[in-house]
Design an enzyme around this catalytic site. Structure first.
Site, short mmCIF file in Angstrom:
data_model
loop_
_atom_site.label_atom_id
_atom_site.label_comp_id
_atom_site.label_asym_id
_atom_site.label_seq_id
_atom_site.Cartn_x
_atom_site.Cartn_y
_atom_site.Cartn_z
CG HIS A 113 -8.52 0.31 -2.95
ND1 HIS A 113 -7.76 -0.80 -2.64
CD2 HIS A 113 -9.16 0.67 -1.80
CE1 HIS A 113 -7.93 -1.09 -1.35
NE2 HIS A 113 -8.77 -0.22 -0.82
CB CYS B 124 -13.94 1.57 -0.15
SG CYS B 124 -13.35 3.23 0.19
NE ARG C 120 -10.73 -5.10 0.23
CZ ARG C 120 -9.91 -4.13 0.66
NH1 ARG C 120 -10.41 -3.09 1.27
NH2 ARG C 120 -8.62 -4.18 0.41
CD GLN D 175 -13.16 -1.52 -1.09
OE1 GLN D 175 -12.32 -1.39 -0.22
NE2 GLN D 175 -14.36 -2.03 -0.86
CG ASP E 120 -13.30 6.71 -1.57
OD1 ASP E 120 -13.19 6.52 -0.34
OD2 ASP E 120 -12.33 6.58 -2.36
NE ARG F 38 -3.93 0.54 1.91
CZ ARG F 38 -5.16 0.64 2.39
NH1 ARG F 38 -5.40 1.40 3.45
NH2 ARG F 38 -6.17 -0.01 1.84
N1 CP Z 1 -11.36 0.00 2.24
C1 CP Z 1 -10.10 -0.10 2.70
O1 CP Z 1 -9.15 -0.34 1.94
O2 CP Z 1 -9.98 0.04 4.04
P1 CP Z 1 -8.64 0.17 4.87
O3 CP Z 1 -8.01 1.49 4.52
O4 CP Z 1 -9.08 0.11 6.30
O5 CP Z 1 -7.72 -0.96 4.52
N1 NVA Z 2 -9.87 6.85 -1.37
C1 NVA Z 2 -9.54 6.45 -0.03
C2 NVA Z 2 -9.76 4.98 0.14
C3 NVA Z 2 -9.49 4.43 1.50
C4 NVA Z 2 -9.65 2.96 1.60
C5 NVA Z 2 -8.10 6.82 0.26
O1 NVA Z 2 -7.26 6.71 -0.64
O2 NVA Z 2 -7.80 7.20 1.39
#
Ligand code: CP
Ligand code: NVA
Length: 300
Positions: free
Chosen positions: A130, A259, A287, A133, A219, A103
């Site tokens: 993502h 998400c 997930r 997701q 989101d 990540r």
């Molecule tokens: N939706 C999602 O990716 O959540 P987290 O940031 O908690 O991993």
């Molecule tokens: N768009 C959000 C998603 C979090 C899971 C971010 O990037 O923070």
């Protein structure tokens, strides 16, 4: 030949469909003995340069259910935070571990990791995409509403978010239409939108975006790394909140997805996210199942 999963398009549409169906199968048989040995004596390394609840927990639990070990490196834990290069890290970790889950911010960081890793690299979220997701979201749509082909999907809010971009990628692969309701400042990246062809539309009119939609998605308005822009984003996006009036303009049996994490009162009202049309907790649970199906595909 190792396979990475940096965007949905690293799978063929047939593979994506198969992963989504396999995820629902795995959900029914979490501890089936046929799958509990997949990662026996193998290890996955999670390199997370941003916070996470769902993604971290789902990957670590998936690994445990497959009989493997997981090692979590938060930003301060690895030598990358002290300047060791991504390419050196990739080569070293992949000589010991069997899968890297990363990540990060810039998507190019993931591409560099994948280029230098001898083992599969999975995108656990980048600024642009993502895809994990989306595996869960497509599974959730399928479980609640059936085949997504020719469905009408509306994304309302920050059209430039990683989740929105991955939904746009999915539209051409799974053949549904997507309309993004967002102000001009937050249009999706043109190169991502144009690849979706005629199935993609963008508008700053929320009622038009959600008209007849089978699914309404939003989101957070200020994602990870955008904290400094929060005040400006809240002001520009305030007309793009998903509330009861917006859900009432969608199809009568429309469902709502997010998400998570969610900020009630900003991108979505509490009555919508906690109401009967919301499937956000199924989406979060999926997930786990969807990523198990992905791991099976990449590691079998
Ligand atoms: N939706 C999602 O990716 O959540 P987290 O940031 O908690 O991993
Ligand atoms: N768009 C959000 C998603 C979090 C899971 C971010 O990037 O923070």
């Amino acid at each position: 030949m190792k396979r990475d999963f940096l965007t949905l398009k690293d799978l063929t549409p047939a593979e994506l469909t198969a992963v989504v169906h396999r995820a629902s199968e795995l959900k029914k048989t979490s501890f089936n003995s046929a799958t509990t040995e997949l990662l026996r004596s193998r290890a996955i390394v999670l390199i997370f340069e941003k916070s996470s609840t769902r993604t971290r927990v789902s990957f670590e639990v998936a690994c445990a259910q497959f009989g493997g070990s997981s090692i979590f490196l938060s930003p301060g834990d690895s030598q990358m935070s002290r300047g060791e290069s991504i390419s050196d890290t990739a080569q070293i970790v992949s000589r010991m571990a069997d899968l890297i889950v990363m990540r990060t911010g810039a998507h190019t960081r993931l591409e560099t990791m994948a280029e230098h890793s001898a083992v599969p690299v999975i995108n656990a979220l980048s600024d642009d995409f993502h895809p994990c997701q989306l595996l869960a979201d497509l599974q959730t749509f399928n479980e609640h509403r059936g085949d997504i082909r020719d469905a009408k999907i509306a994304f309302v809010g920050d059209g430039s978010s990683n989740v929105c971009h991955s939904w746009i990628n999915a539209s051409s692969m799974m053949q549904f239409s997507i309309t993004v309701g967002t102000p001009p400042q937050y249009h999706p990246k043109p190169e991502i939108a144009s690849a979706a062809g005629a199935r993609y539309k963008v508008t700053d009119n929320v009622s038009e975006a959600v008209k007849d939609a089978d699914l309404v998605i939003t989101d957070t308005w200020a994602g990870m790394g955008q904290e400094k822009e929060k005040a400006e984003r809240l002001a520009l996006l305030s007309a793009f909140q998903v509330n009861t009036e917006v859900m009432d303009s969608a199809a009568p049996d429309a469902i709502f997805m997010h998400c998570l994490p969610a900020y009630r009162g900003q991108e979505v009202t509490a009555d919508v996210i906690d109401g009967p049309k919301s499937v956000v907790f199924d989406e979060a649970e999926n997930r786990l199942h969807a990523q198990k199906a992905l791991i099976e595909l990449l590691m079998s």
